[in-house]
Write a protein that holds these residues in place. Structure first.
Motif, PDB file in Angstrom:
ATOM      1  N   PRO A  43       0.805  -1.227   0.000  1.00 48.89           N
ATOM      2  CA  PRO A  43       0.000   0.000   0.000  1.00 48.89           C
ATOM      3  C   PRO A  43       0.837   1.276   0.000  1.00 48.89           C
ATOM      4  O   PRO A  43       0.326   2.354  -0.314  1.00 48.89           O
ATOM      5  N   LEU A  44       2.121   1.146   0.355  1.00 54.27           N
ATOM      6  CA  LEU A  44       3.004   2.315   0.420  1.00 54.27           C
ATOM      7  C   LEU A  44       3.831   2.504  -0.852  1.00 54.27           C
ATOM      8  O   LEU A  44       4.706   3.368  -0.891  1.00 54.27           O
ATOM      9  N   PHE A  45       3.573   1.697  -1.883  1.00 57.13           N
ATOM     10  CA  PHE A  45       4.356   1.800  -3.114  1.00 57.13           C
ATOM     11  C   PHE A  45       4.412   3.221  -3.681  1.00 57.13           C
ATOM     12  O   PHE A  45       5.486   3.676  -4.113  1.00 57.13           O
ATOM     13  N   GLU A  50       8.569   7.256  -4.780  1.00 56.40           N
ATOM     14  CA  GLU A  50       9.120   8.611  -4.782  1.00 56.40           C
ATOM     15  C   GLU A  50      10.327   8.733  -3.861  1.00 56.40           C
ATOM     16  O   GLU A  50      11.326   9.377  -4.206  1.00 56.40           O
ATOM     17  N   GLU A  51      10.246   8.083  -2.696  1.00 59.67           N
ATOM     18  CA  GLU A  51      11.330   8.184  -1.705  1.00 59.67           C
ATOM     19  C   GLU A  51      12.637   7.621  -2.237  1.00 59.67           C
ATOM     20  O   GLU A  51      13.712   8.206  -2.045  1.00 59.67           O
ATOM     21  N   PHE A  52      12.580   6.459  -2.898  1.00 64.81           N
ATOM     22  CA  PHE A  52      13.798   5.762  -3.315  1.00 64.81           C
ATOM     23  C   PHE A  52      14.041   5.839  -4.827  1.00 64.81           C
ATOM     24  O   PHE A  52      14.995   5.222  -5.319  1.00 64.81           O
ATOM     25  N   ALA A  57       8.263  -2.278 -10.813  1.00 63.59           N
ATOM     26  CA  ALA A  57       8.884  -3.602 -10.906  1.00 63.59           C
ATOM     27  C   ALA A  57       9.915  -3.802  -9.799  1.00 63.59           C
ATOM     28  O   ALA A  57      10.007  -4.886  -9.201  1.00 63.59           O
ATOM     29  N   GLU A  58      10.692  -2.764  -9.504  1.00 59.46           N
ATOM     30  CA  GLU A  58      11.682  -2.867  -8.426  1.00 59.46           C
ATOM     31  C   GLU A  58      11.004  -2.984  -7.066  1.00 59.46           C
ATOM     32  O   GLU A  58      11.454  -3.748  -6.198  1.00 59.46           O
ATOM     33  N   LEU A  59       9.914  -2.263  -6.884  1.00 60.04           N
ATOM     34  CA  LEU A  59       9.169  -2.404  -5.631  1.00 60.04           C
ATOM     35  C   LEU A  59       8.542  -3.795  -5.532  1.00 60.04           C
ATOM     36  O   LEU A  59       8.522  -4.403  -4.465  1.00 60.04           O
ATOM     37  N   GLY A  60       8.040  -4.294  -6.670  1.00 56.31           N
ATOM     38  CA  GLY A  60       7.515  -5.656  -6.680  1.00 56.31           C
ATOM     39  C   GLY A  60       8.577  -6.678  -6.321  1.00 56.31           C
ATOM     40  O   GLY A  60       8.282  -7.716  -5.715  1.00 56.31           O
ATOM     41  N   PHE A  61       9.838  -6.381  -6.664  1.00 62.80           N
ATOM     42  CA  PHE A  61      10.934  -7.295  -6.340  1.00 62.80           C
ATOM     43  C   PHE A  61      11.135  -7.416  -4.832  1.00 62.80           C
ATOM     44  O   PHE A  61      11.591  -8.455  -4.343  1.00 62.80           O
ATOM     45  N   LEU A  62      10.804  -6.380  -4.072  1.00 60.37           N
ATOM     46  CA  LEU A  62      10.846  -6.499  -2.607  1.00 60.37           C
ATOM     47  C   LEU A  62       9.890  -7.587  -2.137  1.00 60.37           C
ATOM     48  O   LEU A  62      10.205  -8.364  -1.221  1.00 60.37           O
ATOM     49  N   MET A  63       8.713  -7.644  -2.758  1.00 58.90           N
ATOM     50  CA  MET A  63       7.757  -8.702  -2.416  1.00 58.90           C
ATOM     51  C   MET A  63       8.288 -10.068  -2.849  1.00 58.90           C
ATOM     52  O   MET A  63       8.094 -11.074  -2.161  1.00 58.90           O
ATOM     53  N   SER A 109      17.691   3.352   2.240  1.00 58.25           N
ATOM     54  CA  SER A 109      17.937   3.010   0.840  1.00 58.25           C
ATOM     55  C   SER A 109      17.067   1.825   0.450  1.00 58.25           C
ATOM     56  O   SER A 109      16.545   1.097   1.312  1.00 58.25           O
ATOM     57  N   TYR A 110      16.941   1.631  -0.845  1.00 57.86           N
ATOM     58  CA  TYR A 110      16.176   0.495  -1.367  1.00 57.86           C
ATOM     59  C   TYR A 110      16.760  -0.821  -0.884  1.00 57.86           C
ATOM     60  O   TYR A 110      16.022  -1.743  -0.514  1.00 57.86           O
ATOM     61  N   TRP A 111      18.081  -0.913  -0.829  1.00 56.53           N
ATOM     62  CA  TRP A 111      18.709  -2.181  -0.459  1.00 56.53           C
ATOM     63  C   TRP A 111      18.592  -2.467   1.035  1.00 56.53           C
ATOM     64  O   TRP A 111      18.602  -3.619   1.447  1.00 56.53           O
TER      65      TRP A 111
END
Length: 418
Positions: A43-45, A50-52, A57-63, A109-111
């Motif tokens: 829900p925070l995508f 915007e933050e990172f 697709a990259e956010l989906g990779f976290l899942m 960071s994203y990582w």
């Protein structure tokens, strides 16, 4: 021989409603936090994007990271649960979910987010082997259908609570405050379970020497119905992933839904799914019709997904359709769990549920990679059509479980039922 004879047998002595309700309530509370934690990030995508400065697709990779790790842990944790009992494993899982949520909140960071997704995946991986071992071993037979219903309801409520809580707190404060609050909630539930830990104790039954394959450590893998259940949950996971991460946004784009209503779509879906599971708990009291219940529920859900993809609706109607789709899917939930129970040999609940529900994690790991790319390319109608297709596949999968069920191996003579 029918698989019914191989299912773990609950205690034959009379069990009070209060005792059953205590176990069901505590297991359900833990299950709520598991599902709540699965849906903290999706829900925070929009804010995380915007933050990172990353893509969907990259956010989906976290899942994907979360569910790949959860899958591996889930398959292994079933053996650990059968060996050491569910209670310590449950406490460890809740602790890791709380730590991961706090870690998300301080990520710069994203990582860093990816690293804490690994930690969260480890914590999440223990819940289904733990939960179903406790239910099948401690809840009396007449109340099993209702136990599965409550288990599913609390999971749906966890999914409903996550977007409602984190989006509200993000609007009011920030996404970091929202994720920190999620971590505090996980530790609060852990404290409740520790206070009532006596209700979560089971007697470990040692393996029988010389038992045939169905009762050995890996013999259950020879049961065809176990793998059909695995395939069913793989498809079910894709449906869940699309609904949770992408379907509300796809519907927003197609039907011009205001951003404030998008989070409501998912919350309404999950609340209505919980309502459907109440009815599904009564329908699951007759094992002979569980495949038909699953087929009818997902059939209606597929029709709604097709309407969202191909129809034209005012914005206010979209959350209503998500509610109908959630209710239909919820009706199928308890009967879905009964399909797995009927494929479970004695004293192997942790192992079977670990493997079967690994299909859930694999599906949720793969789905964001496919549908996230579709979202990035603006294929919003295709996302909803894909959702309808997978709901249709679930119907065929449920009836295939029934078809292969009779090939299961019989339990070992003298095996002590859980």
């Amino acid at each position: 021989m029918s698989i019914t004879s191989t299912a773990p047998t609950p205690p034959l002595h009379a069990v009070s409603l209060r005792q059953d309700a205590g176990v069901i309530g505590l297991v359900g509370l833990a299950h709520m936090i598991s599902h709540f934690s699965q849906l903290l990030l999706a829900p925070l995508f929009p804010w995380l994007k915007e933050e990172f400065s990353v893509s969907y697709a990259e956010l989906g990779f976290l899942m994907t990271i979360f569910f790949v790790v959860s899958c591996a842990v889930q398959a292994l944790s079933g053996f650990v649960v059968d060996r050491f009992g569910p209670r310590p494993i449950l406490f460890a899982g809740l602790s890791l979910l709380g730590l991961a949520a706090l870690g998300y909140a301080v990520s710069t960071s994203y990582w860093m987010m990816a690293a804490f997704a690994v930690l969260a995946g480890i914590g999440n991986g223990v819940f289904h082997p733990v939960d179903y071992t406790l239910i099948n071993r401690k809840v009396s037979a007449p109340r099993l259908g209702h136990a599965y219903s409550v288990h599913g309801i609390t999971g749906s409520l966890g999914w409903a609570l996550a977007p409602a809580l984190v989006v509200t707190l993000t609007f009011a404060y920030s996404w970091r405050v929202a994720l920190a609050a999620a971590g505090v909630l996980a530790f609060a539930v852990l404290a409740v379970l520790v206070l009532h830990r006596d209700k979560l104790t089971i007697k470990i039954v040692p393996p029988v020497q010389g038992a045939p394959a169905a009762d050995s450590s890996l013999g259950f893998l020879k049961i065809p119905a176990v793998w059909m259940c695995f395939a069913f949950f793989f498809c079910y996971a894709i449906v869940l992933s699309v609904v949770q991460a992408f379907a509300p946004e796809a519907a927003r784009q197609l039907h011009k839904v205001p951003l404030g209503l998008v989070a409501m779509c998912l919350t309404i879906y999950m609340v209505c799914s919980a309502g459907g599971m109440v009815l599904g708990g009564f329908l699951a009291s007759d094992p002979a019709r569980c495949e038909r219940v699953v087929g009818a529920g997902f059939g209606l859900a597929a029709v709604v997904a097709l309407l969202l993809a191909l129809g034209s609706f005012p914005a206010w109607m979209v959350p209503v359709l998500f509610g109908v789709m959630g209710f239909a899917s919820g009706i199928a939930g308890p009967s879905r769990d009964l399909l797995v129970k009927r494929s479970t040999p004695d004293n192997a609940s942790g192992r079977v549920y670990g493997v079967v529900y690994a299909g859930l994690d694999i599906g949720q790991a793969i789905s964001p990679l496919i549908f996230g790319v579709m979202m990035d390319h603006g294929q919003f109608r295709g996302v909803l059509l894909g959702l309808a297709l997978m709901q249709g596949v679930l119907i065929a999968s449920a009836f295939n479980v029934r078809r292969v069920r009779r090939t299961a191996l019989a339990p070992a003579p003298g095996t002590v039922a859980g």
